[in-house]
Design an enzyme around this catalytic site. Structure first.
Site, mmCIF file in Angstrom:
data_model
loop_
_atom_site.group_PDB
_atom_site.id
_atom_site.type_symbol
_atom_site.label_atom_id
_atom_site.label_comp_id
_atom_site.label_asym_id
_atom_site.label_seq_id
_atom_site.Cartn_x
_atom_site.Cartn_y
_atom_site.Cartn_z
ATOM 1 N N CYS A 15 -0.779 -3.385 -26.397
ATOM 2 C CA CYS A 15 -0.792 -2.786 -25.058
ATOM 3 C C CYS A 15 0.217 -3.413 -24.103
ATOM 4 C CB CYS A 15 -2.190 -2.843 -24.454
ATOM 5 S SG CYS A 15 -2.794 -4.511 -24.199
ATOM 6 N N HIS A 74 0.812 -1.207 0.000
ATOM 7 C CA HIS A 74 0.000 0.000 0.000
ATOM 8 C C HIS A 74 0.850 1.263 0.000
ATOM 9 C CE1 HIS A 74 -3.717 -2.292 1.616
ATOM 10 N NE2 HIS A 74 -3.522 -2.433 0.331
HETATM 11 C C1 PEP Z 1 0.366 -8.451 -21.842
HETATM 12 O O1 PEP Z 1 0.438 -9.652 -21.594
HETATM 13 O O2 PEP Z 1 1.059 -7.874 -22.698
HETATM 14 C C2 PEP Z 1 -0.589 -7.618 -21.094
HETATM 15 C C3 PEP Z 1 -0.792 -6.367 -21.445
HETATM 16 O O3 PEP Z 1 -1.207 -8.177 -20.025
HETATM 17 P P1 PEP Z 1 -0.503 -8.341 -18.582
HETATM 18 O O4 PEP Z 1 0.830 -7.651 -18.642
HETATM 19 O O5 PEP Z 1 -1.431 -7.737 -17.609
HETATM 20 O O6 PEP Z 1 -0.395 -9.824 -18.496
#
Ligand code: PEP
Ligand code: MG
Length: 760
Positions: free
Chosen positions: A687, A374
């Protein structure tokens, strides 16, 4: 056999020990007498006290029952023998047959071979072991819980004598002796990036407990009750003072903490310790020592973090017990604090950090903790660099020392020389300049020199991440990891609280698009309140959509909350770790059911619904033409996709540089997926972390991506790169490299950027 009885009156024993300590004899004489009193009270044939000396050695300092000639002769290393084991783990041992224990170390000079049962407890001061107190009996017996409790309580009182400096020089009890004044570079773990320099303030809120043994337990119970009420009142005031608009999630963290403060079990144990004869302050300390010792054995990081919250509360409670007149060791506000300060602590709760004047805080260095603690979450919200897991830092740093906390490289410089300070100033200046440059592009579009617009979004997980939308000028939230708010809570949020979370996110996004990803838990992302089986291969195990489809009610609740939160607006939702088309269709069906339900019940539905799949499993990437007719968008999760493409654990530091995201194979795979999406008219985004590195982001744009989602600090760098790029030239350059079988094209792409003035 029946336990040998002891007086059952820990209070009487405590009072006797206290009387000895109040006398005027030497420390050694007092210790000798205390061992005799304990032995007689617990009906033990032996009572011995070992004291920790320099070099991590436990020396027999006093004994009743063992041979007197062994005193100051018998020494055990921490970890050696039963006594050493107690010190190493800060945990008691209770054995009916000590000699049968694998760690038993026989010391002939003590004459202990005739004693079979053994009970020993650590002598703790400020959370550190400074000695061991043990009793032994000839008969084979297990000591009962009450006896163990009594021994632990007495150990607390004995700790005062051991720590007083009257037995061994206090300096001997400092592990890092000898190197204290040299400049040092300490390694840690990054909890929050950034760079800060200032003077050390040691956060060691130790209260001088004036009196350990209660004269009148009823009065102590009453003092505790008043102090708890004061503490609750003060916490409520603090919660009210938190600026809601600046970050509700940060507030959630504090609310969870407020709930811990009401924990009935914790308060009941403090009451019990008072009944056992301690003053209220000593009882708080006693219960806390116990919790620390027990929790140090727990491997679950979330649970361990809760210990820090409890520690924070214990100190807070002691503060209320002490009243306003008793000064704390570290005063937290006001003139006495340096203008630029680096706070050094073993661990800390979130509220304690907020007690300090944040305009002076330049960094935080912790001996313990985790990035999900936290305090780390709150520090990130305040943009303070945090380096954690810095071993023994409290013993190494002196108050007022100059300290540099470098969150980026996870290092701490203590008493740095002039050269290091100059280097710090140069990097700090460069960092500020870069920040200023990023701020300058904040309101400008991410558009290449030849007019190609790229959407740059942020990845978020907590509500206060949303404030970065305005700060960075990002276009929206490309990935909202819904598991994060689940992980900082103490219980599974119901539909109403989930609806509230998602509604707040949408409200803060203020019309900018948000892509919610359904829960990606399981595997190694355990929820604190949800136990799952250990798996051999958690990343490839029962996680994400696999869990959601096996627990459809959970997924439906989540989708229901998302639908309610976006009623009348737009809902974009994507499913993680989809491996095949039917899996997506199953998830989609649950969403349709929830839409129908919302229509039937009139709870409102989104006007626009976008449903996507994350491409994180290579198998799905190979089936895109079959998936695309069913989705409104796809988003590539490069973190998981890379680990599965190369069969290379994303969390294994040894493999981190083994394969490269800019290998021709990866770029080819991504290029094919983009082309398939373009043909089908389905938008594709990326992403994963890859998109946050400007060279990688440039390559992604080169293979056709027009939508990237990155951690907030990388929006500026990626935007600056895009605005300095001529896409046409990059495309021709990359076309020449198609079909390459190299390990990586990183070198070539960097060279292109440097030759063409692309800011990377
Ligand atoms: C990924 O796997 O690229 C992703 C964005 O998900 P996470 O990093 O949350 O697994
Ligand atoms: Mg992933």
């Amino acid at each position: 056999m029946a336990p040998l009885s002891h007086s059952g009156q820990p209070r009487r024993l405590l009072a006797r020990v206290r009387d000895v300590m109040a006398g005027h004899r030497s420390g050694q004489e007092q210790l000798d007498e205390i061992t005799a009193i304990i032995a007689s009270d617990l009906v033990a044939e032996v009572c011995s006290i070992y004291v920790l000396r320099a070099g991590e050695v436990l020396e027999l300092f006093a004994t009743q029952g063992l041979k007197a000639s062994a005193v100051h002769r018998t020494r055990l290393r921490v970890g050696e023998g039963l006594v050493g084991q107690i010190a190493a783990h800060a945990r008691p041992l209770n054995l009916s047959d000590a000699q049968g224990h694998p760690n038993f170390a026989f010391r002939p000079e003590t004459g202990e071979e005739v004693y079979h049962s053994f009970m020993g407890v650590p002598i703790l001061r400020g959370g550190r072991v400074i000695g061991v107190l043990a009793v032994q009996n000839k008969t084979r017996r297990l000591y009962i819980d009450e006896e163990l409790e009594t021994l632990q309580t007495v150990a607390m009182v004995v700790a005062e004598l051991v720590a007083s400096g009257r037995l061994v020089n206090r300096d001997e009890q400092r592990p890092a002796d000898g190197i204290a004044l040299l400049p040092l570079r300490l390694e840690g773990v990054r909890f929050s990036a950034g760079l800060g320099m200032g003077q050390a303030v040691l956060h060691q809120p130790q209260f001088v407990i004036r009196s350990l043994v209660a004269e009148d337990p009823a009065e102590e119970h009453e003092r505790l009750r008043r102090a708890v009420a004061d503490m609750h009142g003060a916490l409520d005031d603090m919660l009210r003072a938190q600026d809601l608009s600046a970050g509700g999630e940060h507030r959630d963290v504090l609310e969870t903490y407020r709930m811990i403060a009401e924990d009935a079990g914790w308060l009941a144990r403090i009451d019990e310790a008072i009944t056992g004869g301690l003053t209220a302050e000593a009882a708080v300390q006693r219960v806390h020592n116990d919790i620390r010792a027990r929790m140090s054995q727990v491997s679950d990081p979330y649970l361990r973090e809760r210990v820090h919250d409890l520690e924070d509360l214990a100190y807070r409670l002691m503060g209320h017990l002490a009243g306003p007149d008793v000064p704390q060791v570290s005063s937290r506000s006001g003139e006495s604090l340096p203008e630029h300060m680096i706070l050094i602590a073993r661990s800390m709760g979130p509220a304690e950090l907020l007690d300090y004047d944040r305009t002076r805080l330049r960094g935080l260095v912790l001996e313990e903790g985790s990035a999900t603690s936290h305090v780390a979450i709150v520090a990130r919200a305040l943009d303070i660099p945090v380096v954690g897991h810095v071993h023994n830092v409290l013993d190494i740093v002196e108050p007022g020392d100059t300290v540099i906390a470098d969150g980026q490289s996870s290092q701490v410089f203590v008493r740095p020389g002039e050269d290091v300070q100059q280097a710090f100033k140069a990097s700090y200046k460069a960092r500020q300049e870069r920040r200023a440059a990023y701020a300058a592009v904040r309101d400008l579009p991410a558009e290449t020199l030849d007019g190609c617009r790229v959407s740059v979004n942020i990845n978020a997980g907590l509500l206060f991440d949303l404030q970065h939308l305005d700060e960075t000028g990002a276009d929206g939230v490309g990935l909202y990891r819904t598991e994060v708010p689940f992980m900082v809570r103490s219980e599974f949020p119901d539909v109403a609280s989930q609806t509230q979370i998602y509604a707040k996110i949408l409200e803060q996004a203020a019309g900018r698009p948000v892509r919610f990803r359904t829960l990606d838990v399981g595997g190694d992302k355990d929820l604190p309140y949800w136990s799952t089986e250990r798996e051999e291969n958690p990343a490839m195990g029962w996680r994400a959509i696999r869990v959601s489809l096996d627990r459809p009610a959970m997924l439906r609740h989540q989708l229901r909350a998302m639908i309610r939160a976006s009623a009348g607006g737009t809902l974009s939702v994507m499913f993680p770790m989809i491996a095949e088309v039917p899996e997506f269709l199953d998830a989609r069906r649950l969403l349709d059911l929830e839409m129908e339900r919302a229509r039937d019940q009139g709870t409102g539905v989104p006007e626009t619904l976008n449903v996507g799949a994350m491409v994180e499993v290579p198998a799905l990437g190979l089936q895109l033409p079959y998936l695309l007719p069913h989705v409104n968008f796809v988003s590539v999760g490069s973190n998981d996709l890379m680990q599965f493409l190369f069969a290379s654990d994303r969390g294994n530091a040894r493999l981190a540089d083994r394969y490269d995201t800019l290998s021709p194979l990866v770029l080819e795979f991504l290029r094919t997926m983009v082309a398939q999406c373009d043909t089908a008219g389905v938008p594709i985004a990326l992403c994963g972390e890859m998109a946050g590195n400007p060279v990688d982001a440039m390559a992604l744009i080169g293979v056709g991506f027009r939508n990237l989602s990155v951690s907030a600090p990388f929006v500026g760098p990626v935007k600056s790169m895009v605005r300095s790029l001529h896409l046409g030239r990059l495309e021709s350059y990359m076309a020449e490299m198609e079909g390459s079988t190299k390990h990586s094209l990183r070198h070539n792409l960097r060279a292109f950027a440097l030759d063409h003035g692309v800011i990377i």
